[in-house]
Scaffold this active site. Structure first.
Site, PDB file in Angstrom:
ATOM      1  N   SER A 214      -4.331  -0.848  -4.517  1.00  0.00           N
ATOM      2  CA  SER A 214      -4.738  -2.015  -5.307  1.00  0.00           C
ATOM      3  C   SER A 214      -4.451  -3.300  -4.545  1.00  0.00           C
ATOM      4  O   SER A 214      -3.490  -3.368  -3.763  1.00  0.00           O
ATOM      5  CB  SER A 214      -3.948  -2.019  -6.620  1.00  0.00           C
ATOM      6  OG  SER A 214      -4.029  -3.268  -7.254  1.00  0.00           O
TER       7      SER A 214
ATOM      8  N   TYR B 161       3.375  -1.985 -11.596  1.00  0.00           N
ATOM      9  CA  TYR B 161       2.109  -1.354 -11.210  1.00  0.00           C
ATOM     10  C   TYR B 161       1.897  -1.510  -9.701  1.00  0.00           C
ATOM     11  O   TYR B 161       1.618  -0.539  -8.988  1.00  0.00           O
ATOM     12  CB  TYR B 161       0.939  -1.978 -11.984  1.00  0.00           C
ATOM     13  CG  TYR B 161      -0.413  -1.561 -11.456  1.00  0.00           C
ATOM     14  CD1 TYR B 161      -0.857  -0.252 -11.604  1.00  0.00           C
ATOM     15  CD2 TYR B 161      -1.242  -2.465 -10.791  1.00  0.00           C
ATOM     16  CE1 TYR B 161      -2.090   0.150 -11.100  1.00  0.00           C
ATOM     17  CE2 TYR B 161      -2.478  -2.075 -10.291  1.00  0.00           C
ATOM     18  CZ  TYR B 161      -2.896  -0.772 -10.453  1.00  0.00           C
ATOM     19  OH  TYR B 161      -4.118  -0.372  -9.953  1.00  0.00           O
TER      20      TYR B 161
END
Length: 327
Positions: free
Chosen positions: A132, A157
């Site tokens: 990501s 995350y």
């Protein structure tokens, strides 16, 4: 029933990117083994509707299950002739990680360790996995380069995605397992996730509810249309792993950051309605700008994202109105 072709194994196949990639690969003539746990992080009817579309294809096999289940993974790797693995299964979302940290450790760290072990044991040709753009944290260099340091994640995350890259590096180094990590930059488009900005905003504008705009709309995001993402992954599958190094990382972005306020303007235009805006300061775990340096990707696969923000939002709104039967 199983055909004799080699399979591409896609985890998270009923998710947003997973669905688009599965459909594209099947259309291109590949055999796909798909796995998804169909969890209720967002409306499962959207996942089942995506799945219905690909289930019609004769070269698609679906298994409901989680990458956290090592016994199930072992069984699938033994049963099917898997050539390439694309791991898209993960617990997504920056904000949800503030509320439910354990879910991220289980799905994104434990689950990914299981994938790596199975790929090593079954000598998989190529593991491609989702990382990501959030790994860049508050990176001040623009555009973000894969050579930049990424050891200051600002959300759990992001930390789990960075952990995936480090784990993949270890397996590439120790076992010569070819791994390619993809740092996705704000992917959007039809069949998108309801927890992401475009979907949330469209839903609220249609219902004439206020939308929350953080950093007063001065954020910039490198919005990347989903078809550009699937084209990039398809080319990486075709190309196979890097010959000079078993470990690779790419940015998958549009290379053109867009200001959030402009993004909303384009959405308003295509919906034919004005947003009720609630302007708010920056949120914890968020970053003011993302901007992908994609030179390496363009050089290696000879492809640059093509879909503009105006065209991408137009296509999303057409799907959104059709799916929810909005006049």
């Amino acid at each position: 029933m199983q055909n004799n072709a080699k399979y591409i194994f896609i985890t998270g196949c009923a998710g947003f990117i997973g669905f688009h990639l599965t459909k594209r690969l099947l259309d291109e003539g590949f055999s796909v083994l798909g796995m998804d746990d169909m969890n209720d992080y967002y409306d499962t009817s959207l996942k089942y509707d995506r799945l219905k579309i690909v289930m019609k294809h004769p070269h698609f096999r679906f298994v409901k299950g989680s990458i956290e289940n090592i016994e199930l993974l072992e069984k699938l790797f033994s049963q099917y002739d898997v050539d390439t693995v694309v791991n898209l299964a993960a617990q997504p979302g920056v904000r949800y990680s503030l509320k439910n940290p354990h879910k991220y450790i289980q799905a994104n760290v434990v689950g990914f360790a299981n994938i790596l072990e199975c790929c090593k044991k079954h000598k998989i040709r190529h593991l491609i996995y989702a990382s990501s753009s959030s790994v860049y944290g508050n990176n001040k260099n623009a555009p973000f380069s894969v050579a930049d340091r990424t050891d200051s994640p600002v959300s759990l995350y992001a930390a789990t995605k960075k952990a995936n890259e480090l784990m993949a590096y270890t397996y590439s180094h120790l076992y010569r397992l070819p791994t390619t990590g993809l740092r996705f930059f704000t992917v959007y488009g039809p069949w998108g996730r309801p927890d992401m900005a475009l979907f949330k905003f469209a839903n609220a504008i249609v219902k004439q509810q206020p939308i929350e705009i953080y950093n007063y709309g001065n954020m910039k995001r490198d919005f990347t249309y989903v078809d550009d993402v699937t084209e990039s992954i398809l080319r990486l599958i075709d190309k196979g792993p890097s010959t000079e190094s078993p470990y690779k990382i790419y940015n998958i972005g549009n290379n053109q950051p867009v200001q959030l306020n402009y993004f909303i303007e384009v959405l308003e235009e295509h919906l034919g309605k004005k947003a009720i805006k609630k302007l708010l300061p920056m949120q914890p775990g968020d970053v003011p700008e993302t901007f992908a340096d994609i030179d390496e990707l363009v050089k290696d696969i000879n492809y640059k994202p093509k879909v503009s923000i105006e065209e991408g939002i137009k296509r999303f709104v057409e799907w959104f109105k059709d799916y929810y039967k909005i006049n």
